[in-house]
Design a protein around this motif. Sequence first.
Motif, short mmCIF file in Angstrom:
data_model
loop_
_atom_site.label_atom_id
_atom_site.label_comp_id
_atom_site.label_asym_id
_atom_site.label_seq_id
_atom_site.Cartn_x
_atom_site.Cartn_y
_atom_site.Cartn_z
N GLN A 263 47.86 11.15 36.56
CA GLN A 263 47.47 12.01 35.63
C GLN A 263 46.75 13.40 36.30
N LEU A 264 47.28 13.16 37.03
CA LEU A 264 45.84 14.29 37.96
C LEU A 264 46.72 16.02 37.52
N GLY A 265 45.13 16.44 36.59
CA GLY A 265 45.59 17.43 36.33
C GLY A 265 45.53 18.87 37.63
N PHE A 266 46.01 18.92 38.54
CA PHE A 266 45.98 19.82 39.69
C PHE A 266 47.49 20.80 39.38
N ASP A 267 47.30 21.97 39.55
CA ASP A 267 48.53 22.97 39.39
C ASP A 267 49.62 22.72 40.88
N LEU A 268 49.95 21.90 40.72
CA LEU A 268 50.88 21.69 42.09
C LEU A 268 51.92 22.70 42.69
N GLU A 269 52.63 23.71 41.05
CA GLU A 269 52.92 24.88 42.02
C GLU A 269 51.91 26.01 42.12
N ARG A 270 50.99 26.10 41.82
CA ARG A 270 50.35 26.78 42.61
C ARG A 270 50.01 26.77 43.92
N PHE A 271 50.31 25.68 43.83
CA PHE A 271 50.09 24.42 45.27
C PHE A 271 51.22 25.04 46.06
N GLY A 272 52.33 24.66 45.74
CA GLY A 272 53.81 24.64 46.36
C GLY A 272 53.59 26.23 46.72
#
Length: 359
Positions: A284-293
Amino acid sequence: MRTIDIHTSSKTYPLFLGSHMMDELPRVISNVHPNTTKIMVITDEEVNRLHGEKMIDTLAETFSTCLFVVPSGEKAKSFDQFYRCHTYALEQQLDRHSLIIAFGGGVVGDLAGFVASTYMRGIPFIQVPTTLLAHDSAVGGKVAINHELGKNMIGAFYQPEAVFYDTSLLQSLPQKEWLSGFAEVVKHALISEQDFYEWLVEHIHSMDDLKEDKLAYAIEKGILVKAGIVAEDETEKGVRAYLNLGHTLGHAIEAAMGYGKMTHGEAVVIGMVFALKLSRHVYQLGFDLERFGDWLKQLGYATSIPSSLTVDELLQKMKKDKKNKANSIQMVLLKEVGEPTVTAVEDELLCALLEAEIK
């Protein structure tokens, strides 16, 4: 010229970091390896074209020097080139007081370091990196060649006498090599601290931003992350495995496509994106993957697995990863940014997520 001490359980050696400092190399060699009888420079065709004459001119006034040129790219990390390097070293009568210089990127560093580790059961070598990627590969003493069944499968842990990193040599790099190297900087940020990651996102919007102070800061931060981990775990028995974030799938993509078809860093970026998606599923990693991508795409990276590859071939390649135990795929995942962990991932889950990613 900044000096960073790299500490490992087997030795401590200096890393020299600066710009336009090649004239200092003979003095550094004399200090770290006195009484050098001969120097063999191993480089590739492209680095030789750009910088080979300058390197030989710099060394020849002080040392007896010879030069061996290998093909550019991953094909240089082969049994054939390894054997040819040894043949040339014997022909040039290198002895146990001779020195090998790895002059190039990660491929040359891996090959030349492995040659040094095996010639006469081991002679000294110095890393002189010419790529951004080599800020990672030149530190820590992992040297190897490839086998057609797996990347870096034949090698050793063998520390250099020094790393001499003149960042002015990077200016001739093509865009793809900047992207390849910066991927490892991103990896270092993700496994170390949120602040480093945020600095990268806020300050680096294209490879053109990697200049002068920003370049020096990113390289030094990355080196310090790598050095800290290597100091704790030289031979990858524990936390050093964290440096493989993105590499399990990345190496599989490189092997499945054919070495050299995609740069190491570009494949690792795809692997990191996948590992973070898996981390969200498992932890349940709370990381903004969309921003990263979005940021990665802005920089020029592809973030999806190539559609030409299949789930089965990637899974089989991943099963050959050196971290695996009893045929169980072990992947570096994140619980949070700066909190990596090695996790056994079931084939069923991997297949389901890979299937969803291949487009």
